[in-house]
Design a protein around this motif. Structure first.
Motif, short mmCIF file in Angstrom:
data_model
loop_
_atom_site.label_atom_id
_atom_site.label_comp_id
_atom_site.label_asym_id
_atom_site.label_seq_id
_atom_site.Cartn_x
_atom_site.Cartn_y
_atom_site.Cartn_z
N PHE A 212 0.83 -1.20 0.00
CA PHE A 212 0.00 0.00 0.00
C PHE A 212 0.87 1.26 0.00
CE2 PHE A 212 -2.97 -3.18 1.43
CZ PHE A 212 -4.21 -2.75 0.94
N GLY A 213 1.95 1.23 0.77
CA GLY A 213 2.82 2.40 0.84
C GLY A 213 3.48 2.73 -0.48
N ALA A 214 3.73 1.71 -1.30
CA ALA A 214 4.36 1.92 -2.59
C ALA A 214 3.36 2.36 -3.66
CB ALA A 214 5.05 0.63 -3.04
N TRP A 215 2.09 2.07 -3.44
CA TRP A 215 1.09 2.27 -4.50
C TRP A 215 0.20 3.49 -4.28
CZ3 TRP A 215 -0.51 -3.51 -3.66
CH2 TRP A 215 0.52 -4.34 -4.13
N TYR A 216 -0.03 3.87 -3.03
CA TYR A 216 -0.95 4.97 -2.73
C TYR A 216 -0.18 6.14 -2.13
CZ TYR A 216 -4.77 1.57 -3.29
OH TYR A 216 -5.65 0.63 -3.78
N PRO A 217 -0.02 7.23 -2.87
CA PRO A 217 0.76 8.37 -2.36
C PRO A 217 0.14 9.04 -1.13
CG PRO A 217 -0.28 8.90 -4.47
CD PRO A 217 -0.46 7.44 -4.27
N ASN A 218 -1.18 8.88 -0.95
CA ASN A 218 -1.85 9.53 0.18
C ASN A 218 -2.08 8.58 1.36
OD1 ASN A 218 -2.05 12.00 -1.18
ND2 ASN A 218 -3.94 11.37 -2.20
N LEU A 219 -1.37 7.46 1.39
CA LEU A 219 -1.61 6.48 2.44
C LEU A 219 -1.32 7.04 3.83
CD1 LEU A 219 -2.17 3.49 3.30
CD2 LEU A 219 0.31 3.18 3.22
N GLU A 220 -2.24 6.77 4.75
CA GLU A 220 -2.01 7.00 6.18
C GLU A 220 -1.98 5.64 6.85
OE1 GLU A 220 -4.50 9.91 8.06
OE2 GLU A 220 -4.59 11.17 6.27
N LEU A 221 -0.83 5.22 7.33
CA LEU A 221 -0.66 3.91 7.96
C LEU A 221 -0.61 4.05 9.47
CD1 LEU A 221 -0.03 0.85 7.85
CD2 LEU A 221 2.39 1.47 7.63
N GLN A 222 -1.42 3.28 10.14
CA GLN A 222 -1.43 3.28 11.60
C GLN A 222 -1.22 1.86 12.10
OE1 GLN A 222 -4.88 5.08 13.41
NE2 GLN A 222 -4.04 4.96 15.46
N THR A 223 -0.33 1.70 13.06
CA THR A 223 -0.07 0.40 13.65
C THR A 223 -0.71 0.31 15.03
OG1 THR A 223 2.03 0.21 12.48
CG2 THR A 223 1.72 -1.21 14.38
N PHE A 224 -1.48 -0.73 15.25
CA PHE A 224 -2.10 -0.97 16.56
C PHE A 224 -1.19 -1.91 17.36
CE2 PHE A 224 -6.95 -0.14 15.86
CZ PHE A 224 -6.65 1.14 15.41
N PRO A 225 -0.65 -1.46 18.49
CA PRO A 225 0.29 -2.29 19.25
C PRO A 225 -0.37 -3.48 19.95
CG PRO A 225 -0.16 -0.24 20.41
CD PRO A 225 -0.80 -0.11 19.07
N ASP A 226 -1.69 -3.42 20.15
CA ASP A 226 -2.38 -4.48 20.90
C ASP A 226 -3.30 -5.30 20.01
OD1 ASP A 226 -1.20 -3.74 23.34
OD2 ASP A 226 -2.67 -2.15 23.62
N ALA A 227 -2.98 -5.39 18.73
CA ALA A 227 -3.82 -6.16 17.82
C ALA A 227 -2.98 -7.02 16.90
CB ALA A 227 -4.71 -5.23 16.99
N GLY A 228 -3.59 -8.12 16.46
CA GLY A 228 -3.06 -8.91 15.37
C GLY A 228 -3.89 -8.62 14.14
N HIS A 229 -4.50 -9.67 13.58
CA HIS A 229 -5.22 -9.54 12.31
C HIS A 229 -6.66 -9.08 12.48
CE1 HIS A 229 -5.58 -10.30 8.03
NE2 HIS A 229 -6.65 -11.03 8.22
N TYR A 230 -7.18 -9.07 13.72
CA TYR A 230 -8.61 -8.82 13.92
C TYR A 230 -8.84 -7.63 14.85
CZ TYR A 230 -9.14 -13.31 11.66
OH TYR A 230 -9.09 -14.33 10.74
N ALA A 231 -8.47 -6.45 14.39
CA ALA A 231 -8.55 -5.26 15.24
C ALA A 231 -9.98 -4.98 15.71
CB ALA A 231 -8.00 -4.04 14.50
N MET A 232 -10.99 -5.37 14.92
CA MET A 232 -12.37 -5.11 15.35
C MET A 232 -12.73 -5.89 16.60
SD MET A 232 -12.14 -7.51 12.95
CE MET A 232 -12.48 -6.74 11.37
N ASP A 233 -12.05 -7.01 16.84
CA ASP A 233 -12.25 -7.77 18.07
C ASP A 233 -11.22 -7.41 19.14
OD1 ASP A 233 -14.41 -9.95 17.94
OD2 ASP A 233 -13.45 -10.16 15.99
N GLU A 234 -9.99 -7.20 18.70
CA GLU A 234 -8.90 -7.02 19.64
C GLU A 234 -8.81 -5.60 20.20
OE1 GLU A 234 -5.21 -9.33 18.30
OE2 GLU A 234 -6.37 -9.14 16.44
N SER A 235 -9.14 -4.60 19.38
CA SER A 235 -9.05 -3.19 19.80
C SER A 235 -10.22 -2.39 19.26
CB SER A 235 -7.73 -2.58 19.28
OG SER A 235 -6.61 -3.30 19.71
#
Length: 250
Positions: A212-235
């Motif tokens: 995504f970072g290479a393809w979308y110039p307007n990307l906003e990337l956020q990392t959740f420290p307390d989540a794996g693949h299922y942020a809707m359940d984990e955070s």
């Protein structure tokens, strides 16, 4: 087509689930959504949820076409998309097919438009998941960092088994893993946010930056420290906050 709707706000958000999910797999998120600013509509793919028994090609292109059909039925000329995992691939295909209709994109551990590479051992595990609840559990455990309670893992497996047709589930694996259309979205100026879980070994922050970072110039990337693949359940509270803060600007 029946839809699960949450909120009556003017900003329509179509919500797309992952391989193990359904339109009902976002339940932990619902109490935290702003129902006055946004109108969320939770969709199922063919063979999932309310559309079990509905046949088709089970492809990313077909799923994206169905999303646009749903938007037409809802009277939503312009809308945003919130896609989890496989839904991240579908939302990008929708954008590629109808860019003028998209306000913004939000991907939660989203599958890149280039697909996902697998080694042979991993492919065998994922391929066996259509017939094996144990394989489904192992995949969910792996993609959340082998750190969450077995009670939750078992509930996720039950949801997956009960809300998807076996053949549809099997067919969507090569659809999301091996469909590559990244040249169609490369350089797109659409507002896009990607949320990655620190404990997701496959679709974590590094993978998101490389794709995504290479393809979308307007990307906003956020990392959740307390989540794996299922942020809707984990955070869920953090996810609702982040998504609505982003969408509220577009």
């Amino acid at each position: 087509m029946d839809f699960q709707r949450v909120g009556t706000g003017a900003h329509t958000v179509l919500v797309l689930h992952g391989w193990f999910g359904s339109s009902r797999s976002w339940q932990a998120l619902l109490p935290h959504l702003d129902r006055e600013r946004f109108g969320y509509v939770f969709l199922d793919y063919r063979g999932y949820g309310e559309r079990r028994g509905e046949t088709g090609q089970y492809s990313i292109a077909e799923a994206a076409a169905d999303v646009l059909t749903a938007a037409d039925q809802l009277g939503a000329e312009r809308f945003s998309l919130l896609g989890h995992s496989m839904g991240g691939s579908v939302m990008q295909r929708v954008y590629a097919d109808a860019p003028q209709r998209i306000r913004a994109l939000v991907g939660v551990s989203p599958v890149p438009a280039g697909g996902v590479p697998f080694d042979e051992q991993s492919w065998q595990l994922f391929s066996s998941a259509a017939d094996s609840p144990g394989s489904r559990r192992a995949i969910i455990d792996f993609t959340t960092g082998n750190r969450l309670t077995g009670t939750w893992l078992d509930a996720m497996v039950r949801h997956s088994m009960e809300h998807s047709d076996r053949d549809a589930f099997a067919a969507y694996l090569p659809a999301w893993a091996r469909t590559d259309f990244h040249t169609e979205i490369q350089g797109a100026d659409v507002p896009i946010q990607v949320i990655a879980g620190q404990h997701d070994p496959a679709l974590g922050p590094e993978t998101m930056r490389a794709t995504f970072g290479a393809w979308y110039p307007n990307l906003e990337l956020q990392t959740f420290p307390d989540a794996g693949h299922y942020a809707m359940d984990e955070s869920p509270v953090t996810l609702a906050t982040s998504v609505e803060r982003f969408l509220g600007r577009h």
